[in-house]
Enzyme design. Sequence first.
Site, PDB file in Angstrom:
ATOM      1  CG  ASN A   9      35.556  30.877  34.535  1.00 37.63           C
ATOM      2  OD1 ASN A   9      34.372  31.168  34.435  1.00 37.63           O
ATOM      3  ND2 ASN A   9      35.979  29.681  34.951  1.00 37.63           N
ATOM      4  CD1 TRP A  10      34.243  37.519  34.902  1.00 36.77           C
ATOM      5  CD2 TRP A  10      32.166  38.278  34.560  1.00 36.77           C
ATOM      6  NE1 TRP A  10      34.349  38.768  34.354  1.00 36.77           N
ATOM      7  CE2 TRP A  10      33.084  39.260  34.128  1.00 36.77           C
ATOM      8  CE3 TRP A  10      30.798  38.539  34.424  1.00 36.77           C
ATOM      9  CZ2 TRP A  10      32.684  40.474  33.575  1.00 36.77           C
ATOM     10  CZ3 TRP A  10      30.393  39.755  33.872  1.00 36.77           C
ATOM     11  CH2 TRP A  10      31.324  40.712  33.464  1.00 36.77           C
ATOM     12  CE  LYS A  11      36.270  29.753  38.566  1.00 34.49           C
ATOM     13  NZ  LYS A  11      37.056  28.996  39.513  1.00 34.49           N
ATOM     14  CG  HIS A 102      36.460  25.328  34.912  1.00 33.36           C
ATOM     15  ND1 HIS A 102      36.304  24.945  36.230  1.00 33.36           N
ATOM     16  CD2 HIS A 102      37.273  26.412  34.924  1.00 33.36           C
ATOM     17  CE1 HIS A 102      36.991  25.778  36.994  1.00 33.36           C
ATOM     18  NE2 HIS A 102      37.599  26.672  36.229  1.00 33.36           N
ATOM     19  CD  GLU A 104      35.055  25.997  39.514  1.00 30.41           C
ATOM     20  OE1 GLU A 104      34.306  26.712  38.834  1.00 30.41           O
ATOM     21  OE2 GLU A 104      36.038  26.444  40.148  1.00 30.41           O
ATOM     22  CD  GLU A 174      41.623  26.798  34.843  1.00 29.30           C
ATOM     23  OE1 GLU A 174      41.775  27.990  35.054  1.00 29.30           O
ATOM     24  OE2 GLU A 174      40.535  26.222  34.931  1.00 29.30           O
ATOM     25  N   GLY A 180      41.027  28.589  43.062  1.00 30.25           N
ATOM     26  CA  GLY A 180      40.281  29.214  44.158  1.00 30.25           C
ATOM     27  C   GLY A 180      40.880  28.983  45.536  1.00 30.25           C
ATOM     28  CB  SER A 220      45.567  30.801  43.054  1.00 28.60           C
ATOM     29  OG  SER A 220      44.526  30.137  43.751  1.00 28.60           O
ATOM     30  N   GLY A 241      40.108  33.271  37.461  1.00 22.34           N
ATOM     31  CA  GLY A 241      38.807  33.208  38.128  1.00 22.34           C
ATOM     32  C   GLY A 241      38.607  34.425  39.015  1.00 22.34           C
ATOM     33  N   GLY A 242      38.860  34.247  40.316  1.00 25.37           N
ATOM     34  CA  GLY A 242      38.594  35.284  41.317  1.00 25.37           C
ATOM     35  C   GLY A 242      39.097  36.673  40.939  1.00 25.37           C
TER      36      GLY A 242
HETATM   37  P1  PGA Z   1      40.899  31.091  40.294  1.00 25.88           P
HETATM   38  O1  PGA Z   1      40.091  30.221  39.229  1.00 25.88           O
HETATM   39  O2  PGA Z   1      41.709  32.093  39.530  1.00 25.88           O
HETATM   40  O3  PGA Z   1      39.841  31.722  41.163  1.00 25.88           O
HETATM   41  O4  PGA Z   1      41.773  30.142  41.051  1.00 25.88           O
HETATM   42  C1  PGA Z   1      40.674  29.867  38.018  1.00 25.88           C
HETATM   43  C2  PGA Z   1      39.694  29.082  37.194  1.00 25.88           C
HETATM   44  O5  PGA Z   1      38.920  28.313  37.764  1.00 25.88           O
HETATM   45  O6  PGA Z   1      39.648  29.228  35.966  1.00 25.88           O
END
Ligand code: PGA
Length: 257
Positions: A9-11, A102, A104, A174, A180, A220, A241-242
């Site tokens: 997930n590149w966000k 998600h 967010e 998640e 993050g 993470s 994510g990251g």
């Molecule tokens: P993260 O994000 O790996 O940067 O913690 C995961 C996600 O939000 O899907």
Amino acid sequence: MRTKIVAGNWKMNKTLEEGVLLVKEIKQLLVSSPFTQSAEKYNIIIAPPFIHLKAINDLLIDDPFISIAAQNCSSEEKGAYTGEVSAQMIKSTGAKYIIIGHSERRNYFNESNAMLAKKINLVLSNNLLPIYCCGERLEERNTNIYFDVVKKQINDGLFHLSSLEISKVIIAYEPVWAIGTGLNATPQQAQEMHKFIRKVVSDKFGEQIANSISILYGGSCNAKNAKELFANPDVDGGLIGGASLIASDFVKIIQSF
Ligand code: PGA
């Protein structure tokens, strides 16, 4: 056998040029990867921002392993909703999946379980596959209500589906406190929740369906901890994510099964 999945997930990261470069690097690294020879079923999913979907899908058109997801879609079918992107539009780019709910989106854009249930319906009615996210906040873990929170998210977002529909859903657990933050759930915490989620699905839809659904861990997850997280019987992969923004890290995660 459940499909093993790693989804990136590149966000809100990467220009089009940067995104194209990243996908080319990932493809290059995977060519020589042993998993491409394996008989097991793997899906690699990349979720770039909406405006890159078509260009990145075009790069992957002949790729047998990697497909494309959108990170969100509108809860409305079409019409006067300035700035929104519909499931049907996403389908027309060649994407196969849409991430729904998600944390967010839930937290910054006030997306409720009821709204997410509408989105799930639109994803499925457009012959796309939803990756439905759930997970508790830190205070909910600390006050020991995390099982209830996740159960309600699954119940309200997915329990209106038919057996055929639920079998198309991928669930991503998640925990919000892990996203993050660099603080991942321990393998034990992940397994405990994934097993619980499978039981919740099983109680409603039956064991056979529950056992066929892929449940991904996110928060993470990185090249260092993926192996011990994926080693758990109910963890079928990760939503990353990251670490999905760096080709070598993302590929190491894929190779962690
Ligand atoms: P993260 O994000 O790996 O940067 O913690 C995961 C996600 O939000 O899907």
